[in-house]
Design a protein around this motif. Structure first.
Motif, PDB file in Angstrom:
ATOM      1  N   GLY A 114     -13.177   4.776 -10.708  1.00  0.00           N
ATOM      2  CA  GLY A 114     -11.748   4.625 -10.444  1.00  0.00           C
ATOM      3  C   GLY A 114     -11.399   3.520  -9.477  1.00  0.00           C
ATOM      4  O   GLY A 114     -10.230   3.177  -9.310  1.00  0.00           O
TER       5      GLY A 114
ATOM      6  N   PHE B   7       0.851  -1.190   0.000  1.00  0.00           N
ATOM      7  CA  PHE B   7       0.000   0.000   0.000  1.00  0.00           C
ATOM      8  C   PHE B   7       0.884   1.236   0.000  1.00  0.00           C
ATOM      9  O   PHE B   7       1.785   1.358   0.832  1.00  0.00           O
ATOM     10  CB  PHE B   7      -0.934  -0.017   1.208  1.00  0.00           C
ATOM     11  N   GLN B   8       0.614   2.131  -0.935  1.00  0.00           N
ATOM     12  CA  GLN B   8       1.506   3.285  -1.091  1.00  0.00           C
ATOM     13  C   GLN B   8       1.218   4.353  -0.038  1.00  0.00           C
ATOM     14  O   GLN B   8       0.076   4.550   0.364  1.00  0.00           O
ATOM     15  CB  GLN B   8       1.335   3.856  -2.505  1.00  0.00           C
ATOM     16  N   ILE B   9       2.278   5.014   0.333  1.00  0.00           N
ATOM     17  CA  ILE B   9       2.128   6.089   1.323  1.00  0.00           C
ATOM     18  C   ILE B   9       1.481   7.309   0.676  1.00  0.00           C
ATOM     19  O   ILE B   9       0.758   8.049   1.319  1.00  0.00           O
ATOM     20  CB  ILE B   9       3.508   6.395   1.951  1.00  0.00           C
ATOM     21  N   GLY B  10       1.692   7.519  -0.590  1.00  0.00           N
ATOM     22  CA  GLY B  10       1.085   8.667  -1.277  1.00  0.00           C
ATOM     23  C   GLY B  10       0.817   8.325  -2.722  1.00  0.00           C
ATOM     24  O   GLY B  10       0.587   7.170  -3.050  1.00  0.00           O
ATOM     25  N   GLY B  11       0.890   9.336  -3.591  1.00  0.00           N
ATOM     26  CA  GLY B  11       0.644   9.108  -5.014  1.00  0.00           C
ATOM     27  C   GLY B  11      -0.825   8.933  -5.301  1.00  0.00           C
ATOM     28  O   GLY B  11      -1.666   9.158  -4.429  1.00  0.00           O
ATOM     29  N   ASP B  12      -1.151   8.553  -6.521  1.00  0.00           N
ATOM     30  CA  ASP B  12      -2.571   8.382  -6.843  1.00  0.00           C
ATOM     31  C   ASP B  12      -2.911   6.931  -7.128  1.00  0.00           C
ATOM     32  O   ASP B  12      -3.900   6.639  -7.775  1.00  0.00           O
ATOM     33  CB  ASP B  12      -2.981   9.304  -8.007  1.00  0.00           C
ATOM     34  N   GLN B  13      -2.081   6.047  -6.651  1.00  0.00           N
ATOM     35  CA  GLN B  13      -2.354   4.610  -6.813  1.00  0.00           C
ATOM     36  C   GLN B  13      -2.301   3.969  -5.430  1.00  0.00           C
ATOM     37  O   GLN B  13      -1.244   3.936  -4.798  1.00  0.00           O
ATOM     38  CB  GLN B  13      -1.287   3.995  -7.720  1.00  0.00           C
ATOM     39  N   PRO B  14      -3.420   3.477  -4.957  1.00  0.00           N
ATOM     40  CA  PRO B  14      -3.435   2.971  -3.573  1.00  0.00           C
ATOM     41  C   PRO B  14      -2.554   1.744  -3.359  1.00  0.00           C
ATOM     42  O   PRO B  14      -1.900   1.613  -2.343  1.00  0.00           O
ATOM     43  CB  PRO B  14      -4.895   2.603  -3.331  1.00  0.00           C
TER      44      PRO B  14
ATOM     45  N   ARG C 201      -3.929   3.133 -13.199  1.00  0.00           N
ATOM     46  CA  ARG C 201      -4.912   3.928 -13.938  1.00  0.00           C
ATOM     47  C   ARG C 201      -4.575   4.017 -15.419  1.00  0.00           C
ATOM     48  O   ARG C 201      -5.460   4.198 -16.256  1.00  0.00           O
ATOM     49  CB  ARG C 201      -4.987   5.333 -13.344  1.00  0.00           C
TER      50      ARG C 201
END
Lengths: 445, 388
Positions: free
Chosen positions: A386, A217-224, A339
């Protein structure tokens, strides 16, 4: 007595008319544009007998619609207004094209929370395309709530299905008509577990990729989420001899997503060089499309590269005739969380590949399946929000061109909006699948 | 008169001693007026029981309404049992009715599982009939010799005593305490957590320690108060690896506080997976909250639409709609910055691991500078370096 009945009838009709016109504007202004509706059915091509395409105005306005049958299309006129408007808008009638090409009557898919790691209810379901009827083929109620995944049918025949049922006493379930067995592939032969499956058109062989999968699980960005493999090979099960053999056992290369050509003489798959610490180096993981020949139950010759590009990672190749549809993403092996993931079409005769633009959206498209005649394709898309994958169907002309896809029709327009499950791995079925719930429950007793 | 007294007694007891528990019932239940909800429910065992119980639980979101509903239901059980025994002629005995509603009350409030309410009601028929069958005839006729006042006392007193005993028993008290802590954590009411999860309570139930530590951490006082609680090691500072509803729930609140909303979403979803429907009203509300924090308009739209299908959450959902959505019905898609095969930006974003200290260091290196993060790092460092 007759007069009384007639009077009552007229009164009822008049009151219905009053009710029907209640709140409707007195006039409409014609505009030269199509209405924005949800789901977007403007200009789509549909097969004969598909369930009614129901829609709402995308902005929630009230509307009336009328449909005119034009033979090869249906023209839909829409008038829309806001509550209290004295004048509404009459849009240009939009076409829904009819195709004479048949479509398989059912589509099977898995319904799952758009999840993250665990699950509660998972099931493989079938939907009759001519109606809104959705029935379970098997759910994890029969397997002690374990995970069910990666179902595959032999040539779209619902009598022959394979799927994994994970958890305690789990394994791979092979069901042929009334017979079913569960085999833990990790306990037999080369002791490799099975993941993504592909059934040989002849029905005797099944290949599985054997993946060691992780997710982060990513800490940020737009991809969970990123899902990746740290190892993957390909194994083959011979259903006649109940034997398992390893097709590729290459620690330096990850092979996955196998798929057979129509004639069963070529196995296509995706491969990428292994990367150390994939979690950190995942941006460099790009899979190429490979192929190897198959004859008399044996793989022959050396694997060959079919398609590769530096900026594309290939996944999920599915073949029909001369065309191979695959998912292209920037990197990695799990495009559903990317995405940028789009469907691409490869002409196997010319070797040319291009984005199937009409199918794609700014969100992920993946997990596609051809109809048995190759004239339709069903795929998962996250274009609506999304996060939740919905099913879209598009026509194919056999010459490399797709029609505008339409969302699998639902009984009510907010059904998918309020459904808390994602659709995945859609597969066309040639007929209705038997209920496998009791059969599977027996295997887990 | 008997009914009014019974109603009042149950209402008061529920409201005073069980208000958090009944809210927790609602938080962990799910009732939606959607085709998918009903389809799924009818695929499970006891579908009508689930639907009725979940529908009723929905109104427990408001303690007063919950108290009124509980009192009303128990009074109805009493009435129903009375009618049943009157119908059975000579076996008419309100005492059995009293036992019926006491049993119902005890079952309902014994735990936080929201679903079995109606199932219990069905099962209740069996003990009620057994009581009716085996009570001695003399005892059954006993009421005829009593005055009205004595009768009231005889029937209301046991209800009141048993209700109080039920409400004040160890398990219900603990349930109430946990419900208070969990709801306070959701509201970030750190003082309430510290008041409820005090040192004595935390010594008896060590799962309260991470909640207390989180409260101290949110106030920037964790590192300096490690000795105030019976903390044995870094594992008491979080619930990493605790794969229960509460473990996931705690971790989602912690990640939310640290600003990791994707991970908070992941963990609240995990928490939901442990529940009978795979989600609950609380999980849906938290999911909406995290999506609001992430600014994902389409997900906000979706969860608002879902919550609008819950009679008890409709007003809240409409308020959220007014506050957060000003776009079209389908919502606005986030800018498609990553809709390009050339986009590789996500590949370099750090990912959460199952090492909480490493995660904190990652967060700090990713630009997070909250006092909470620093305080938590200091607290972990008090136990030595375990980030390897």
């Amino acid at each position: 007595m007759k007069t009384l009945a007639l009077t009552k009838g007229i009164a009822a009709a008049a009151s219905m008319l009053v009710l029907a016109s209640c709140g409707k504007p007195s006039g409409f202004e014609a505009v030269d544009s199509y209405p924005e509706i949800y789901p977007d059915y403007v200009g789509v091509t549909v097969p004969e007998g598909i369930a009614e395409l129901r829609f709402d105005m995308a902005d929630g306005r009230r509307f009336t619609e009328s449909r005119r049958d034009m033979g090869d299309s249906i023209m839909v006129s829409v008038k829309a207004w806001n509550k209290g408007d004295r004048k509404g808008v009459e849009y240009k009638a939009f076409p829904i094209y009819r195709s004479s090409q048949a479509i398989d009557p059912y589509v099977a898919y898995r319904l799952i929370e758009p999840g993250y790691e665990s699950w509660h209810d998972i099931g493989i379901y079938q939907r009759e395309l001519a109606s809104f009827d959705e029935r379970a083929i098997v759910t994890n109620e029969a397997t002690g709530k374990g995970c069910l995944n990666c179902h595959s049918f032999c040539n779209g025949d619902p009598e022959n299905i394979v799927f994994h049922a994970r958890g305690r006493d789990g394994g791979t379930v092979f069901a042929f008509g009334d017979d079913a067995k569960i085999v833990n592939l990790a306990d037999v032969g080369p002791k490799r577990q099975g993941t993504y499956s592909a059934w040989h058109p002849g029905g005797r062989y099944l290949v599985f990729s054997s993946n060691t999968t992780h997710q982060s699980f990513q800490i940020g960005g737009d991809q969970p989420i990123e899902v990746y493999d740290t190892a993957s090979d390909i194994i083959m099960v011979d259903l006649q001899t109940d034997s398992v053999t390893v097709v590729f056992d290459t620690p330096n290369t990850l092979e996955t997503f196998a798929s057979w050509s129509d004639d069963g003489r070529t196995l296509y798959y995706c491969a990428a060089p292994a990367v150390e610490n994939v979690s950190l180096g995942r941006g460099g993981m790009r899979y190429s499309l490979m192929a190897i020949d198959f004859e008399d139950g044996r793989f022959i010759g050396e694997p060959r590269e079919v398609f590769s590009r530096e900026d594309i990672s290939v996944s999920f190749p599915r073949i029909k005739g001369d065309y191979l549809l695959f998912t292209a993403s920037a990197y990695g092996t799990f495009p559903i969380w990317h995405r940028e993931a789009d469907l691409w079409l490869l002409n196997l005769r010319t070797g040319e590949a291009h984005s199937a633009d009409v199918l794609n959206s700014p969100e992920a498209e993946s997990y596609h399946s051809w109809s048995s005649n190759g004239r339709w394709v069903v795929f998962g898309s996250r274009r609506d929000d999304g996060r939740y994958t919905r099913l879209y169907i598009a026509s194919f002309d056999g010459n490399g061109h797709f029609g505008k896809p339409f969302m699998l029709p639902q009984k009510t327009t907010d059904f998918d909006m309020t459904r808390l499950k994602s659709y995945n791995i859609p597969e066309f079925l040639r007929s209705e699948s038997p209920d496998r719930q009791d059969q599977t429950r027996q295997l887990f007793r | 008169m008997t009914y009014a007294l019974l109603f009042a007694a149950v209402f008061c007891v529920t409201l005073v001693f069980q208000s958090q528990t009944i809210q927790q019932h609602e938080a962990l239940s799910l009732f939606l007026l959607t085709g998918d909800y009903f389809t799924q429910t009818f695929r499970e065992a006891w579908p009508l029981s689930r639907i009725v119980a979940s529908f009723i639980s929905g109104f427990f979101r408001f303690p007063v309404v919950g108290g009124l509903l509980t009192a009303l239901l128990i009074t109805l059980v009493y009435l129903f049992a009375n009618i049943l025994f009157r119908f059975l002629g000579s076996l008419a005995k309100p005492s059995a009715s009293v036992l019926a509603c006491v049993a119902w009350y005890m079952f309902v409030h014994a735990g936080c599982d929201p679903l079995p309410v109606v199932k219990i009601l069905f099962r209740l028929c069996i003990p009620v009939l057994l009581v009716a069958m085996f009570l001695p005839k003399d005892f059954l006729l006993f009421r005829k010799e009593l005055s009205r006042g004595t009768l009231l006392l005889a029937f209301i007193a046991p209800v009141a005593v048993v209700s109080l005993a039920t409400a004040l028993g160890r398990t219900p008290r603990m349930n109430e305490k946990w419900a208070t802590i969990e709801q306070a954590a959701r509201r970030h009411d750190w003082d309430k957590i510290l008041k409820t999860a005090d040192v004595m309570s935390a010594s008896k139930d060590r799962e309260m320690i991470p909640f207390a530590m989180l409260a101290l951490n949110a106030q920037g006082r964790m590192a300096e108060n490690l000795n105030a609680y019976p903390v044995k090691g870094p594992e008491d500072l979080d619930m990493e690896g605790v794969r229960t509803r509460r473990g996931y729930y705690f971790s989602s609140i912690l990640q939310e506080c640290l600003g990791c909303n994707y991970e908070a979403l992941h963990l609240i979803s995990q928490s939901g997976c442990t529940l009978p429907y795979g989600t609950s009203m609380m999980v849906l509300r938290q999911t909406l909250k995290y999506n609001i924090a992430l600014g994902d308009q389409r997900m906000i739209r979706k969860y608002i639409e879902v919550l609008k299908k819950s009679p008890a959450n409709r007003a809240m959902a409409k308020a959220a709609e007014k506050a957060y959505l000003k776009k079209t019905a389908t919502g606005t898609a986030p800018a498609a910055v990553s809709d390009s095969l050339a986009f590789n930006g996500n590949a370099t974003v750090p990912v959460v691991t199952n090492n909480p200290i490493y995660n904190l260091i990652l967060l700090a290196s990713h630009g997070a500078e909250s006092p909470m993060l620093v305080d938590r790092l200091n607290a972990y460092s008090a136990f030595g370096d375990t980030a390897n």
